[in-house]
Scaffold this motif. Structure first.
Motif, PDB file in Angstrom:
ATOM      1  N   LYS A   1       0.850  -1.200   0.000  1.00 42.04           N
ATOM      2  CA  LYS A   1       0.000   0.000   0.000  1.00 42.04           C
ATOM      3  C   LYS A   1       0.882   1.246   0.000  1.00 42.04           C
ATOM      4  CE  LYS A   1      -2.216   1.510   3.709  1.00 42.04           C
ATOM      5  NZ  LYS A   1      -3.180   1.426   4.825  1.00 42.04           N
ATOM      6  N   ILE A   2       0.569   2.198  -0.859  1.00 44.23           N
ATOM      7  CA  ILE A   2       1.341   3.452  -0.896  1.00 44.23           C
ATOM      8  C   ILE A   2       0.674   4.522  -0.043  1.00 44.23           C
ATOM      9  CG2 ILE A   2       2.077   5.328  -2.424  1.00 44.23           C
ATOM     10  CD1 ILE A   2       2.671   3.257  -4.526  1.00 44.23           C
ATOM     11  N   MET A   3      -0.647   4.643  -0.160  1.00 40.91           N
ATOM     12  CA  MET A   3      -1.370   5.602   0.695  1.00 40.91           C
ATOM     13  C   MET A   3      -2.842   5.227   0.816  1.00 40.91           C
ATOM     14  SD  MET A   3      -1.939   8.955  -1.794  1.00 40.91           S
ATOM     15  CE  MET A   3      -3.169   9.725  -0.745  1.00 40.91           C
ATOM     16  N   ASP A   4      -3.444   5.659   1.940  1.00 39.49           N
ATOM     17  CA  ASP A   4      -4.896   5.594   2.062  1.00 39.49           C
ATOM     18  C   ASP A   4      -5.448   6.878   1.490  1.00 39.49           C
ATOM     19  OD1 ASP A   4      -5.558   3.143   3.456  1.00 39.49           O
ATOM     20  OD2 ASP A   4      -4.417   3.973   5.130  1.00 39.49           O
ATOM     21  N   SER A   5      -6.684   6.824   1.019  1.00 39.96           N
ATOM     22  CA  SER A   5      -7.276   8.045   0.475  1.00 39.96           C
ATOM     23  C   SER A   5      -8.754   8.126   0.825  1.00 39.96           C
ATOM     24  CB  SER A   5      -7.100   8.070  -1.045  1.00 39.96           C
ATOM     25  OG  SER A   5      -7.678   9.237  -1.582  1.00 39.96           O
ATOM     26  N   GLN A   6      -9.260   9.333   0.853  1.00 38.72           N
ATOM     27  CA  GLN A   6     -10.696   9.578   0.998  1.00 38.72           C
ATOM     28  C   GLN A   6     -10.953  10.971   0.425  1.00 38.72           C
ATOM     29  OE1 GLN A   6     -11.945  11.004   5.099  1.00 38.72           O
ATOM     30  NE2 GLN A   6     -10.138   9.857   5.681  1.00 38.72           N
ATOM     31  N   ALA A   7     -12.210  11.353   0.303  1.00 40.22           N
ATOM     32  CA  ALA A   7     -12.512  12.684  -0.229  1.00 40.22           C
ATOM     33  C   ALA A   7     -12.028  13.751   0.754  1.00 40.22           C
ATOM     34  CB  ALA A   7     -14.016  12.819  -0.450  1.00 40.22           C
ATOM     35  N   VAL A   8     -11.470  14.825   0.195  1.00 39.71           N
ATOM     36  CA  VAL A   8     -10.996  15.924   1.051  1.00 39.71           C
ATOM     37  C   VAL A   8     -11.516  17.266   0.528  1.00 39.71           C
ATOM     38  CG1 VAL A   8      -8.888  14.785   1.875  1.00 39.71           C
ATOM     39  CG2 VAL A   8      -8.804  16.078  -0.258  1.00 39.71           C
ATOM     40  N   LEU A   9     -11.629  18.211   1.458  1.00 39.26           N
ATOM     41  CA  LEU A   9     -11.977  19.581   1.089  1.00 39.26           C
ATOM     42  C   LEU A   9     -10.671  20.361   0.965  1.00 39.26           C
ATOM     43  CD1 LEU A   9     -14.271  21.785   0.816  1.00 39.26           C
ATOM     44  CD2 LEU A   9     -13.892  22.243   3.234  1.00 39.26           C
ATOM     45  N   ILE A  10     -10.453  20.975  -0.197  1.00 36.77           N
ATOM     46  CA  ILE A  10      -9.221  21.750  -0.389  1.00 36.77           C
ATOM     47  C   ILE A  10      -9.578  23.217  -0.612  1.00 36.77           C
ATOM     48  CG2 ILE A  10      -7.843  19.830  -1.286  1.00 36.77           C
ATOM     49  CD1 ILE A  10      -8.417  20.881  -4.118  1.00 36.77           C
ATOM     50  N   ALA A  11      -8.615  24.108  -0.357  1.00 35.77           N
ATOM     51  CA  ALA A  11      -8.897  25.538  -0.522  1.00 35.77           C
ATOM     52  C   ALA A  11      -7.678  26.267  -1.064  1.00 35.77           C
ATOM     53  CB  ALA A  11      -9.315  26.150   0.805  1.00 35.77           C
ATOM     54  N   ASN A  12      -7.951  27.322  -1.798  1.00 34.39           N
ATOM     55  CA  ASN A  12      -6.910  28.239  -2.247  1.00 34.39           C
ATOM     56  C   ASN A  12      -6.258  28.846  -1.006  1.00 34.39           C
ATOM     57  OD1 ASN A  12      -6.006  31.078  -2.895  1.00 34.39           O
ATOM     58  ND2 ASN A  12      -6.473  30.336  -4.957  1.00 34.39           N
ATOM     59  N   SER A  13      -4.941  28.981  -1.013  1.00 33.30           N
ATOM     60  CA  SER A  13      -4.274  29.443   0.205  1.00 33.30           C
ATOM     61  C   SER A  13      -4.260  30.965   0.338  1.00 33.30           C
ATOM     62  CB  SER A  13      -2.852  28.880   0.259  1.00 33.30           C
ATOM     63  OG  SER A  13      -2.265  28.992  -1.012  1.00 33.30           O
ATOM     64  N   ARG A  14      -4.803  31.677  -0.664  1.00 35.67           N
ATOM     65  CA  ARG A  14      -4.795  33.148  -0.580  1.00 35.67           C
ATOM     66  C   ARG A  14      -6.210  33.716  -0.571  1.00 35.67           C
ATOM     67  NH1 ARG A  14      -1.816  31.163  -4.541  1.00 35.67           N
ATOM     68  NH2 ARG A  14      -3.514  31.676  -5.965  1.00 35.67           N
ATOM     69  N   LEU A  15      -7.135  33.080   0.121  1.00 39.22           N
ATOM     70  CA  LEU A  15      -8.526  33.551   0.133  1.00 39.22           C
ATOM     71  C   LEU A  15      -8.644  34.913   0.818  1.00 39.22           C
ATOM     72  CD1 LEU A  15     -10.620  30.372   1.087  1.00 39.22           C
ATOM     73  CD2 LEU A  15     -10.266  31.365  -1.176  1.00 39.22           C
ATOM     74  N   SER A  16      -9.532  35.767   0.312  1.00 36.26           N
ATOM     75  CA  SER A  16      -9.793  37.065   0.958  1.00 36.26           C
ATOM     76  C   SER A  16     -10.475  36.821   2.304  1.00 36.26           C
ATOM     77  CB  SER A  16     -10.719  37.898   0.070  1.00 36.26           C
ATOM     78  OG  SER A  16     -11.986  37.269   0.025  1.00 36.26           O
ATOM     79  N   THR A  17     -10.511  37.851   3.146  1.00 37.24           N
ATOM     80  CA  THR A  17     -11.150  37.709   4.463  1.00 37.24           C
ATOM     81  C   THR A  17     -12.620  37.305   4.316  1.00 37.24           C
ATOM     82  OG1 THR A  17      -9.755  39.551   5.046  1.00 37.24           O
ATOM     83  CG2 THR A  17     -11.365  38.890   6.694  1.00 37.24           C
ATOM     84  N   THR A  18     -13.315  37.927   3.371  1.00 39.39           N
ATOM     85  CA  THR A  18     -14.735  37.591   3.182  1.00 39.39           C
ATOM     86  C   THR A  18     -14.909  36.134   2.786  1.00 39.39           C
ATOM     87  OG1 THR A  18     -14.727  39.724   2.084  1.00 39.39           O
ATOM     88  CG2 THR A  18     -16.826  38.544   2.140  1.00 39.39           C
ATOM     89  N   LYS A  19     -14.061  35.673   1.860  1.00 34.68           N
ATOM     90  CA  LYS A  19     -14.171  34.274   1.409  1.00 34.68           C
ATOM     91  C   LYS A  19     -13.809  33.322   2.547  1.00 34.68           C
ATOM     92  CE  LYS A  19     -14.808  34.847  -3.177  1.00 34.68           C
ATOM     93  NZ  LYS A  19     -14.301  34.521  -4.487  1.00 34.68           N
ATOM     94  N   LYS A  20     -12.825  33.733   3.333  1.00 36.54           N
ATOM     95  CA  LYS A  20     -12.432  32.888   4.468  1.00 36.54           C
ATOM     96  C   LYS A  20     -13.589  32.736   5.446  1.00 36.54           C
ATOM     97  CE  LYS A  20      -7.601  32.695   5.434  1.00 36.54           C
ATOM     98  NZ  LYS A  20      -6.650  33.740   5.246  1.00 36.54           N
ATOM     99  N   GLU A  21     -14.310  33.843   5.657  1.00 38.75           N
ATOM    100  CA  GLU A  21     -15.465  33.792   6.573  1.00 38.75           C
ATOM    101  C   GLU A  21     -16.532  32.840   6.029  1.00 38.75           C
ATOM    102  OE1 GLU A  21     -14.864  38.252   8.373  1.00 38.75           O
ATOM    103  OE2 GLU A  21     -16.651  37.855   7.134  1.00 38.75           O
ATOM    104  N   LEU A  22     -16.746  32.897   4.721  1.00 43.70           N
ATOM    105  CA  LEU A  22     -17.734  31.991   4.112  1.00 43.70           C
ATOM    106  C   LEU A  22     -17.278  30.542   4.236  1.00 43.70           C
ATOM    107  CD1 LEU A  22     -18.701  33.954   0.867  1.00 43.70           C
ATOM    108  CD2 LEU A  22     -20.097  33.612   2.907  1.00 43.70           C
ATOM    109  N   LEU A  23     -15.961  30.326   4.013  1.00 39.53           N
ATOM    110  CA  LEU A  23     -15.430  28.964   4.146  1.00 39.53           C
ATOM    111  C   LEU A  23     -15.607  28.476   5.584  1.00 39.53           C
ATOM    112  CD1 LEU A  23     -13.892  26.432   3.303  1.00 39.53           C
ATOM    113  CD2 LEU A  23     -11.752  27.684   3.560  1.00 39.53           C
ATOM    114  N   ASP A  24     -15.339  29.349   6.548  1.00 37.68           N
ATOM    115  CA  ASP A  24     -15.501  28.958   7.960  1.00 37.68           C
ATOM    116  C   ASP A  24     -16.945  28.563   8.252  1.00 37.68           C
ATOM    117  OD1 ASP A  24     -12.902  29.220   8.565  1.00 37.68           O
ATOM    118  OD2 ASP A  24     -13.059  31.209   9.482  1.00 37.68           O
ATOM    119  N   GLU A  25     -17.887  29.309   7.670  1.00 35.42           N
ATOM    120  CA  GLU A  25     -19.290  28.981   7.916  1.00 35.42           C
ATOM    121  C   GLU A  25     -19.652  27.621   7.302  1.00 35.42           C
ATOM    122  OE1 GLU A  25     -22.101  32.113   7.118  1.00 35.42           O
ATOM    123  OE2 GLU A  25     -23.775  30.700   7.321  1.00 35.42           O
TER     124      GLU A  25
END
Ligand code: PRT
Ligand code: ZN
Length: 285
Positions: free
Chosen positions: A175-199
């Motif tokens: 086995k090389i790795m286990d996998s499952q679905a993940v949520l990924i995000a752009n690392s330079r989100l604006s404050t507003t987008k970050k707030e939406l992501l947090d919600e």
């Protein structure tokens, strides 16, 4: 108003569960057959329906803000995006497999061999770290067929039940790795987008937490309640309500799905009766 743009798989092993997760987060969206883009009517989010292979790149390139992909595809893409949350569905593993009649001792088997895969980056770094040199043959699909048509000596592919490997005369050896679905995000989100992501993340976590747990109700004679409480690993302490029969009480608590069967037996032995176990829709802390 600013909207969060989420890239999800249009059609495939991730799509149903991804849409189900969004619905469980109470995000409503128009569901027409062949739409490639949809706006939610009750959450500031826009959904892009894409091939899973493109999702990481689009998130890295600011076309989408966040995405849902298999961890295998995310790691293979090698894009600068953040892994935000493991989502618990589409579980599988990426493994090395060889024709079943070959003898296998260790990774030195693969030295100077040809390995067919759709995951050349993950495979290359796995082999490099272990000092194995092999020739990696990239194939975008039907990888398991490669050894039988003489294209490779081995494969590196996604395994779930293992039946595809077996049907192609292969055996999983590492086995090389286990996998499952993940949520990924752009690392330079604006404050507003970050707030939406947090919600959104707050809702996702409440849904995931609820899936891990069950609500349990049972009746027991009052003199047995103390013992029963010791067996129940409740959130804080269980709720106890009097029953019409003054010598009995009803006890309510939350238990983890995987503890369920062990605990049920213990509870019965301790005098619990009328045990009910129910699913929980959301859990907020
Ligand atoms: O069209 P698009 O490019 O969007 O989709 P896709 O065809 O590339 O991917 P898809 O929908 O097949 O899979 C999406 C994701 O689901 C993968 O990236 C994994 O993270 C996850 N997943 C979970 C799987 C499997 N289980 C799985 N069993 N992906 C593929 N398989 C295939 C595997 O490639 C092999 O051919 O199923 C076969 C093995 O299954 P078993 O059960 O026989 O072992
Ligand atoms: Zn794909």
């Amino acid at each position: 108003m600013s909207k969060l743009k989420i890239a999800i798989q249009k059609k495939g092993r991730l799509s149903d569960k991804t849409l189900q997760l969004l619905r469980e987060c109470n995000i409503r969206y128009p569901n027409g057959g062949d739409i490639l883009r949809a706006e939610s009517s009750n959450f500031p989010i826009e959904i892009f329906f894409l091939r899973d292979d493109d999702i990481s790149r689009y998130v890295a390139a600011d076309i989408a803000d966040i995405g849902i992909v298999g961890e295998n595809v995310y790691r293979e893409a090698k894009q600068e995006v953040d892994l935000i949350e493991y989502l618990g569905f589409a579980s599988c593993r990426l493994s090395l497999a060889i024709p079943k009649h070959y003898e296998y001792k260790d990774l030195s088997f693969f030295q100077n061999k040809r390995i067919a895969t759709s995951y050349p980056n993950i495979l290359e770094s796995f082999l490099y770290k272990r000092g194995v040199t092999a020739s990696i043959e990239f194939i975008s699909g039907s990888v398991e067929i490669a050894p039988s048509i003489g294209l490779a000596d081995a494969v590196c592919d996604i395994v779930s039940s293992g039946s595809t490997l077996m049907a192609n005369g292969l055996k999983e050896v590492k086995k090389i790795m286990d996998s499952q679905a993940v949520l990924i995000a752009n690392s330079r989100l604006s404050t507003t987008k970050k707030e939406l992501l947090d919600e959104l993340l707050f809702r996702i976590k409440a849904v995931l937490k609820a899936k891990e747990n069950k609500y349990i109700l049972l009746n027991a004679p009052n003199d047995k309640i103390e013992n029963i409480i010791k067996i129940l690993p409740g959130i804080k302490s269980p709720t106890i309500l009097p029953l019409a029969n003054k010598k009995w009480s009803s006890l309510h608590s939350v238990i983890q799905e995987d503890q369920f069967w062990e605990i049920i037996d213990e509870l019965k032995q301790a005098g619990a009766e009328g045990i009910l176990v129910a699913p929980i829709e959301k859990m907020i802390f």
